[in-house]
Design a protein around this motif. Structure first.
Motif: not given
Length: 235
Positions: A11, A14-15, A63, A98, A159-160, A163-164, A177, A180, A215
Motif C-alpha cells: 500500500a 502504491v502511494g 484517508y 488495481m 482504488s485503495v 482495496w481496504s 489507508m 498508502f 501497480v
C-alpha cells in the motif's frame, strides 16, 4: 487479525508510485494552499514546512478514516454472507481496481475519471467549507483544510479504498489507508518545494508507464491469488 507487513508495504509503494498522478491532481491545490498562507511570522522562522505538514497530516487522517469505514463495511459483508465467497469477490474487485489504477497512472485508460466525477457530488458540498478558511493564517486552519482535502475526488485514493474493503476490519482498513497515505507524503511534500521540477519529471511517459505497470502487476497478482490461480496468497 492484523494485516501482513507485506500488504502495508505494498500500500505504501502504491502511494509512492501514485505520485505521478498526485503531481497533476493535487499540484494546483498545494500551490494554492501555500500561496494563500499569510502567517508570516511562522513562515519566516520555519518556512512553509509546518503548514505543509499540517495539510498533509490531516489529509492522511481523512484517508485513514475512509479506510476504517471501508474496512468495516467489508467485514460486515463477509460476516453476513458466506465468508470465503464474499472475501473472494472483494479481492477480485480490489485486484480489478488495481489493474485499472495502473492503466490510469500510465495514461493508457481514463475510466477512473468517471468515478472521480461521481465523487465530485460530495466534493461540491465540502469545497465551500474550505474556501471559508482561505487565506490560511494559522496551523489549525491548515489542518482543517487538510481534512477537507482528503475527501477530494481521486481515482488513486478510491482504488485503495476499494482495496481496504478486503482488509478484514475497520482497524485493518485504517492501517492500509494510513500506509498508502504515508506513501503519498514524499511527493506532496516535495511538491510544495520543487513543484515545477517534480511536475516535469512526473509528466515523462516513461515515468508514468513504469508506475502504471508496477501497480498493474500487483493488481494481477491480487487477482490470481483471489482466483486460486497463484500458489501464494496476495501480500
Amino acid at each position: 487479525m492484523g494485516l501482513e507487513t507485506g500488504t502495508l508495504l505494498a500500500a505504501f509503494v502504491v502511494g509512492l508510485l501514485g505520485g505521478v498522478h498526485c503531481v497533476g491532481m493535487c499540484g494546483g491545490i498545494v500551490g494554492a494552499l501555500t500561496l494563500s498562507t499569510e502567517a508570516k511570522q511562522v513562515s519566516q522562522r520555519f518556512g512553509l514546512a509546518p503548514f505543509l505538514l499540517a495539510y498533509n497530516g490531516a489529509r492522511i487522517l481523512s484517508y485513514t478514516a475512509a479506510g476504517a469505514i471501508a474496512g468495516g463495511l467489508g467485514w460486515l459483508a463477509i460476516s453476513w454472507t458466506d465468508v470465503q465467497w464474499a472475501q473472494s469477490i472483494l479481492q477480485v474487485l480490489a485486484g480489478l481496481f488495481m489493474v485499472a489504477l495502473g492503466l490510469y497512472l500510465a495514461g493508457w485508460w481514463q475510466g477512473l475519471v468517471r468515478i472521480e466525477k461521481a465523487g465530485g457530488l460530495l466534493w461540491r458540498r465540502i469545497e465551500p467549507l474550505g474556501r471559508r478558511l482561505l487565506p490560511v493564517k494559522t496551523l489549525p486552519q491548515a489542518f482543517v483544510l487538510g481534512l477537507l482535502w482528503g475527501w477530494l475526488p481521486c481515482g488513486l485514493v478510491y482504488s485503495v479504498v476499494i482495496w481496504s474493503l478486503t482488509a478484514g476490519g475497520a482497524i485493518q482498513g485504517a492501517a492500509l489507508m494510513l500506509a498508502f497515505g504515508l506513501g503519498t507524503l514524499p511527493n506532496l511534500l516535495l511538491m510544495g518545494i520543487f513543484a515545477a521540477r517534480l511536475a516535469q519529471f512526473a509528466r515523462r511517459p516513461v515515468v508514468r508507464a513504469a508506475a502504471g505497470l508496477a501497480v498493474m502487476a500487483y493488481g494481477l497478482f491480487m487477482l490470481l491469488a483471489a482466483l486460486d490461480i497463484w500458489p501464494y496468497q496476495a501480500l
